[in-house]
Design a protein around this motif. Structure first.
Motif, short mmCIF file in Angstrom:
data_model
loop_
_atom_site.label_atom_id
_atom_site.label_comp_id
_atom_site.label_asym_id
_atom_site.label_seq_id
_atom_site.Cartn_x
_atom_site.Cartn_y
_atom_site.Cartn_z
N LEU A 80 0.81 -1.22 0.00
CA LEU A 80 0.00 0.00 0.00
C LEU A 80 0.85 1.27 0.00
N VAL A 84 0.69 3.92 -3.12
CA VAL A 84 0.19 5.27 -2.86
C VAL A 84 1.25 6.31 -3.21
N GLN A 85 2.47 6.09 -2.76
CA GLN A 85 3.53 7.04 -3.07
C GLN A 85 3.92 6.99 -4.54
N ALA A 141 -8.66 6.63 -0.75
CA ALA A 141 -8.13 6.16 -2.04
C ALA A 141 -8.97 6.70 -3.19
N LEU A 144 -8.07 10.33 -3.64
CA LEU A 144 -6.75 10.45 -4.27
C LEU A 144 -6.87 10.25 -5.78
N SER A 171 -3.33 10.89 0.46
CA SER A 171 -2.24 9.91 0.54
C SER A 171 -1.69 9.84 1.96
N MET A 174 -4.06 7.83 4.16
CA MET A 174 -3.98 6.39 3.91
C MET A 174 -2.73 5.78 4.53
N GLN A 201 7.81 3.80 1.09
CA GLN A 201 7.30 5.09 0.59
C GLN A 201 8.30 5.76 -0.34
N ALA A 231 -3.94 4.78 -7.90
CA ALA A 231 -4.86 5.05 -6.80
C ALA A 231 -6.10 4.16 -6.89
N VAL A 234 -5.28 0.78 -5.57
CA VAL A 234 -5.34 0.79 -4.10
C VAL A 234 -6.79 0.72 -3.63
N CYS A 238 -7.57 -2.39 -1.36
CA CYS A 238 -7.12 -1.95 -0.03
C CYS A 238 -7.58 -2.89 1.09
#
Length: 242
Positions: A80, A84-85, A141, A144, A171, A174, A201, A231, A234, A238
Motif C-alpha cells: 500500500l 500510494v507514493q 483512495a 486520491l 495519501s 492512507m 514510501q 490510486a 489501491v 485496499c
C-alpha cells in the motif's frame, strides 16, 4: 495503540516534522528561482549538509541498541505505501510539464512549487486533525484517484494547487492509517515495520516519478493518468492489505 485511534501523538509528530520542512522548501522555490535558477539546488545542498552534520552529532550523543543483520520486511504490508507514493510521485512529476505547456519555464516552476507547498501543508493538517479518527482507507483512495485525474480535465493553476493539496492529504491519511494498522497487528515489531514502511514510501515515490518520466512522450497528461490508475488499484484492493 487502539485501531480506532490510529497513530499515537509520538508517531503523528514523526509524520509532521518532515512535512513542515518540505512545505517550507517548496514555498521557497518561487522566490529563489527569480534570483537564479541554480539557487534552489544550492539551498538543497546546504540543507542536506546541515542534516548530515546534525545526524552525526545525534548518533554520537544518543546511545541505542545495535543489532547485526536486517529485519525481514512484512512484504504484503509494504504494497500500500509503495502504490500510494507511486501515484503521488507520478502526479508530482507531471506538474511542471503540464504547466510548462502554456507558461514560461520559470513561471511553471513557481506554480509547481506553490502546488507542492500546498500539498505538504494539507498533509500536516491531516496528520494533525484526522489520522487519529479511524483506520478506514477506501474513501481516501477514491479521493486520491479523483484529485490525480482532475488536472487532466482542468489544467489551470488554482485547480492544480487544490488537486495537489487534496491528493497529498488523501495519501497521507492512507499511509498513516495503514501504518497504525501494521503497528497494531505486530506491536513487538512496531519500530522495524515503521522503518520498512518509510523505505517503501521512498521507493514508491521514486518508482512513480521514474515511470511517469518514461510516459511523458505519450502526453503531458500521462503521469496523472498513471497516478490515477495506481490510486484506483489501491481502492480496489485496499481491503486485502494488512
Amino acid at each position: 495503540m487502539s485501531p480506532r485511534r490510529g497513530l499515537s501523538p509520538h508517531w503523528r509528530g514523526v509524520q509532521l516534522r518532515p512535512g513542515l520542512g518540505r512545505a517550507s522548501g517548496a514555498a521557497l522555490i518561487g522566490p529563489l528561482i527569480r534570483l537564479s535558477i541554480v539557487l534552489p539546488m544550492i539551498a538543497t545542498a546546504i540543507g542536506a549538509a546541515v542534516s548530515a552534520f546534525r545526524l552525526t552529532r545525534v548518533t554520537q550523543a544518543v546511545p541505542f541498541e545495535t543489532r547485526l543483520g536486517l529485519y525481514r520486511p512484512w512484504l504484503s504490508a509494504l504494497a500500500l505505501p509503495f502504490l500510494v507514493q507511486g501515484a503521488v510521485g507520478s502526479g508530482q512529476l507531471g506538474l511542471g510539464t503540464l504547466l510548462a505547456q502554456s507558461r514560461p519555464p520559470a513561471e511553471a516552476a513557481i506554480i509547481a512549487g506553490l502546488c507542492l507547498a500546498a500539498g505538504y501543508l494539507a498533509l500536516l493538517a491531516v496528520h494533525r486533525l484526522l489520522t487519529a479518527q479511524g483506520t478506514r482507507i477506501g474513501p481516501a483512495a477514491a479521493i486520491l484517484a479523483m484529485a490525480l485525474l482532475l488536472p487532466v480535465l482542468w489544467p489551470q493553476p488554482l485547480p492544480l494547487v487544490g488537486a495537489t493539496a487534496v491528493a497529498a492529504a488523501a495519501s497521507g491519511l492512507m499511509i498513516a492509517r495503514h501504518l497504525a494498522r501494521v503497528m497494531q497487528s505486530k506491536p513487538d515489531l512496531a519500530h522495524q515495520n515503521a522503518a520498512w514502511q518509510g523505505s517503501a514510501q521512498l521507493a514508491g515515490l521514486g518508482a512513480g516519478a521514474g515511470a511517469a518520466s518514461l510516459a511523458l512522450p505519450l502526453g503531458a497528461s500521462a503521469p496523472f493518468l498513471m497516478g490515477g490508475a495506481l490510486a484506483l488499484i489501491v481502492l480496489l484492493t485496499c481491503q486485502r492489505f494488512p
